[in-house]
Design a protein around this motif. Structure first.
Motif, PDB file in Angstrom:
ATOM      1  N   HIS A 163       0.801  -1.222   0.000  1.00 40.13           N
ATOM      2  CA  HIS A 163       0.000   0.000   0.000  1.00 40.13           C
ATOM      3  C   HIS A 163       0.839   1.280   0.000  1.00 40.13           C
ATOM      4  O   HIS A 163       0.409   2.303  -0.508  1.00 40.13           O
ATOM      5  CB  HIS A 163      -1.001   0.013   1.169  1.00 40.13           C
ATOM      6  N   SER A 164       2.041   1.234   0.527  1.00 37.00           N
ATOM      7  CA  SER A 164       2.876   2.441   0.587  1.00 37.00           C
ATOM      8  C   SER A 164       3.713   2.653  -0.678  1.00 37.00           C
ATOM      9  O   SER A 164       4.393   3.659  -0.807  1.00 37.00           O
ATOM     10  CB  SER A 164       3.805   2.377   1.803  1.00 37.00           C
ATOM     11  N   LEU A 165       3.639   1.712  -1.608  1.00 39.01           N
ATOM     12  CA  LEU A 165       4.422   1.806  -2.837  1.00 39.01           C
ATOM     13  C   LEU A 165       3.594   2.429  -3.957  1.00 39.01           C
ATOM     14  O   LEU A 165       2.375   2.306  -3.984  1.00 39.01           O
ATOM     15  CB  LEU A 165       4.899   0.418  -3.272  1.00 39.01           C
ATOM     16  N   GLU A 166       4.288   3.072  -4.889  1.00 37.79           N
ATOM     17  CA  GLU A 166       3.620   3.639  -6.059  1.00 37.79           C
ATOM     18  C   GLU A 166       3.376   2.507  -7.058  1.00 37.79           C
ATOM     19  O   GLU A 166       4.316   1.854  -7.506  1.00 37.79           O
ATOM     20  CB  GLU A 166       4.514   4.712  -6.673  1.00 37.79           C
ATOM     21  N   GLY A 188      17.652   4.094   1.668  1.00 39.87           N
ATOM     22  CA  GLY A 188      17.408   5.250   0.815  1.00 39.87           C
ATOM     23  C   GLY A 188      17.741   5.014  -0.652  1.00 39.87           C
ATOM     24  O   GLY A 188      17.986   5.970  -1.393  1.00 39.87           O
ATOM     25  N   ILE A 189      17.732   3.755  -1.072  1.00 41.80           N
ATOM     26  CA  ILE A 189      18.051   3.423  -2.457  1.00 41.80           C
ATOM     27  C   ILE A 189      16.738   3.154  -3.194  1.00 41.80           C
ATOM     28  O   ILE A 189      16.013   2.225  -2.857  1.00 41.80           O
ATOM     29  CB  ILE A 189      18.974   2.195  -2.537  1.00 41.80           C
ATOM     30  N   PRO A 190      16.420   3.973  -4.202  1.00 39.75           N
ATOM     31  CA  PRO A 190      15.164   3.797  -4.928  1.00 39.75           C
ATOM     32  C   PRO A 190      15.200   2.590  -5.854  1.00 39.75           C
ATOM     33  O   PRO A 190      16.276   2.141  -6.263  1.00 39.75           O
ATOM     34  CB  PRO A 190      15.046   5.092  -5.746  1.00 39.75           C
ATOM     35  N   LYS A 200      12.596   7.965  -4.241  1.00 37.73           N
ATOM     36  CA  LYS A 200      12.653   8.980  -5.299  1.00 37.73           C
ATOM     37  C   LYS A 200      13.928   8.809  -6.087  1.00 37.73           C
ATOM     38  O   LYS A 200      15.024   8.785  -5.528  1.00 37.73           O
ATOM     39  CB  LYS A 200      12.624  10.401  -4.702  1.00 37.73           C
ATOM     40  N   GLU A 201      13.783   8.665  -7.397  1.00 31.86           N
ATOM     41  CA  GLU A 201      14.949   8.489  -8.265  1.00 31.86           C
ATOM     42  C   GLU A 201      15.432   9.828  -8.771  1.00 31.86           C
ATOM     43  O   GLU A 201      14.716  10.741  -8.953  1.00 31.86           O
ATOM     44  CB  GLU A 201      14.609   7.582  -9.444  1.00 31.86           C
TER      45      GLU A 201
END
Length: 151
Positions: free
Chosen positions: A42-45, A99-101, A150-151
């Motif tokens: 649910h927290s993923l795009e 913190g790695i997208p 975020k990339e």
């Protein structure tokens, strides 16, 4: 005894990553048995496909490779099933923590020998690198893509 020797032959950082991967694989396997997939993502795009993958910095690239290697190594030693979906969810959790997208894909492959049989596969990617589930992923048709960071 050979497994123990292999573990102690690892560097300190590799041992830490192995233990983290092993525990996270177990947590993700348990979570898949208890919660719905939708709840876990649910927290993923969520996207249908992805086209704008940006390269990683050298430091993030090395970290992502180390995490992927630890997950694949640990998955070989779990007494529970640590299949591709569990590995992809583990990669997502461990890489997001750093913190790695990245993204993970869900794909299907229809078995030509059977009208009803469908094979599913999940794999994770950071930048241009496949982190987990890379073997044979090209044969699968992507149904869904889940992005984190975020990339």
């Amino acid at each position: 005894m050979g497994k123990v020797k292999k573990f102690f032959a690892l560097s300190g950082e590799e041992k830490k990553l192995f233990v983290e991967a092993y525990v996270t694989l177990g947590l993700m396997r348990a979570a898949l048995l208890v919660f719905s997939f939708k709840h876990l993502t649910h927290s993923l795009e969520h996207q249908k496909n992805i086209s704008d993958i940006k390269p990683l910095s050298d430091q993030n690239r090395q970290s992502a490779m180390a995490v992927g290697k630890a997950i694949i190594r640990a998955a070989a030693y779990t007494p529970w099933e640590s299949a591709c979906l569990v590995q992809s969810l583990t990669a997502q959790r461990m890489l997001q923590k750093r913190g790695i997208p990245g993204v993970f894909y869900l794909g299907v492959l229809k078995d030509n020998g059977s009208e009803e049989k469908i094979n599913a596969h999940a794999w994770s990617q950071c930048g241009d690198m496949i982190i987990t589930g890379g073997k044979g992923h090209e044969a699968f048709t992507v149904l869904s893509v889940f992005r984190w960071g975020k990339e």
